[in-house]
Design an enzyme around this catalytic site. Structure first.
Site, short mmCIF file in Angstrom:
data_model
loop_
_atom_site.label_atom_id
_atom_site.label_comp_id
_atom_site.label_asym_id
_atom_site.label_seq_id
_atom_site.Cartn_x
_atom_site.Cartn_y
_atom_site.Cartn_z
N ASP A 1 41.44 -62.83 -0.99
CA ASP A 1 42.39 -62.15 -1.87
C ASP A 1 41.72 -61.05 -2.68
OD1 ASP A 1 44.38 -63.28 -4.74
OD2 ASP A 1 44.47 -61.45 -3.53
N SER B 1 48.22 -43.13 -5.04
CA SER B 1 48.70 -42.41 -3.86
C SER B 1 49.49 -41.20 -4.34
CB SER B 1 49.61 -43.32 -3.02
OG SER B 1 50.34 -42.56 -2.07
C1 LIG Z 1 51.00 -69.77 -2.81
O1 LIG Z 1 50.05 -69.02 -2.12
C2 LIG Z 1 49.48 -67.94 -2.77
C3 LIG Z 1 49.82 -67.56 -4.06
C4 LIG Z 1 49.17 -66.44 -4.61
C5 LIG Z 1 48.20 -65.74 -3.90
C6 LIG Z 1 47.50 -64.57 -4.49
N1 LIG Z 1 48.35 -63.37 -4.46
C7 LIG Z 1 47.89 -66.13 -2.61
C8 LIG Z 1 48.51 -67.22 -2.05
O2 LIG Z 1 48.24 -67.64 -0.80
#
Ligand SMILES: COc1ccc(CN)cc1O
Length: 328
Positions: A34, A198
């Site tokens: 992430d 952008s």
């Molecule tokens: C519930 O799963 C998630 C919640 C938040 C994130 C981060 N944006 C990644 C995930 O896979």
């Protein structure tokens, strides 16, 4: 030093899951890389059994190299409202052939239902900037921050694909992974994100419209979330498209294929093909589709999530503090 690891999309490319190993002997987990956050946290044996539904858990007591980080805790809430919290171990973490011997591994004690109900996802590996790591009292480095000095280049690349395995590479740019030139744009990491602006967009084959859109490159967000005015200008071009408050976004007939969406990156452009914008059917008859482009209302910035990233080969260059986007 450099490395590569494969990343696989879940159904509808909702998230991309990547294998990592933690501890000695290695415990293999599959997590969501992430770039929009900076905590490496995993399901663990410290959780209530009722919060675990199919996930693989990290068991620090089964690792001869784990050491509790005394007195440290973490707690995080994501843009979608999901959350998790727990305590912290130092242990060895391997991604592909790259190992960080003393990586902070945040062991979950609690996770929200969104994570419990996501059986294939064992946690998150943050690739944002360490400034937003949530460990208290002392924030801990991300895996990338710990490894980057030993890499041939202080960068990683994301090559996410639609419905097919892609890869995260660390320390090198694979010339075989993209076509044409890489468009570079400076990164504003003041909020801990891979932020950029952008210069504008185009709908289908229409003229480019100058319209500054400031946002983040976020592998952990599924959709492309843009300013309300840009999103409505796009859906105005689709017969039958409408904002459906029940569905929580724009919905439109799945066919014909909608127009491409183009956004600028410095003096280059990124094209999101129309068939990538039909994100997923909202009804069993597959008549109407939920859009992959939706409003960024309430967030404070745009989010260039997987719908935007999977069209491109993207270079996250910490050394040069810049983002590179290329076609593939
Ligand atoms: C519930 O799963 C998630 C919640 C938040 C994130 C981060 N944006 C990644 C995930 O896979």
């Amino acid at each position: 030093d450099f490395g590569s690891v494969s990343t696989d999309p879940e159904k509808h490319d909702v998230e991309y899951l990547t294998p990592i190993s933690i501890g000695t002997p290695p415990q293999d987990l599959i997590v969501d890389f992430d770039t929009g956050s900076s905590d490496l946290w995993v399901f663990s044996t410290e959780m209530a059994a009722s919060d675990i539904k199919g996930q693989t858990v990290y068991d620090p007591s089964n690792s001869s190299t784990s050491q509790i980080l005394q007195g440290s805790t973490w707690e995080i809430t994501y843009g979608d409202g999901s959350s998790s919290s727990g305590d912290v171990y130092i242990d060895t973490v391997t991604i592909g052939n790259l190992t960080v011997p003393n990586q902070a591994v945040e062991a979950a004690k609690k996770v929200s239902s969104e994570f419990t109900e996501d059986p294939n996802n064992d946690g998150l590996l943050g690739l944002g900037f360490t400034s937003i790591n949530t460990v208290q009292p002392t924030p801990q480095n991300t895996f990338f921050d710990n490894i980057k000095e030993s890499l041939d280049a202080r960068l990683f690349t994301a090559d996410l694909k639609h419905g097919a395995p892609g890869s995260y590479n660390f320390g090198y740019i694979d010339p075989a992974a993209y076509i044409g030139n890489i468009s570079w744009t400076p990164v504003d990491n003041s909020q801990g994100f891979w932020g950029f602006t952008s210069p504008g967009y185009a709908v289908g084959t229409g003229a480019f419209r100058n319209h500054s859109m400031t946002g983040i490159a976020d592998t952990g967000t599924t959709l492309l979330l843009l300013p309300k005015s840009v999103v409505s200008a796009y859906y105005k071009e689709i017969q039958g498209a409408e904002y459906d408050s029940d569905q929580g976004g724009y919905v439109f007939p799945c066919s014909p294929t909608p127009p491409d969406f183009v956004f600028g990156v410095n003096n280059g452009i990124v094209t999101v093909p129309g068939d990538m914008v039909s994100y997923a059917p909202v009804d069993t008859a597959n008549q109407n589709c939920f859009g992959g482009i939706q409003r960024d209302t309430g967030i404070g910035f745009s989010i260039f999530g997987d719908v935007a990233l999977k069209t491109s080969f993207v270079v996250f260059d910490a050394g040069g503090l810049q983002l590179g986007w290329a076609a593939k």
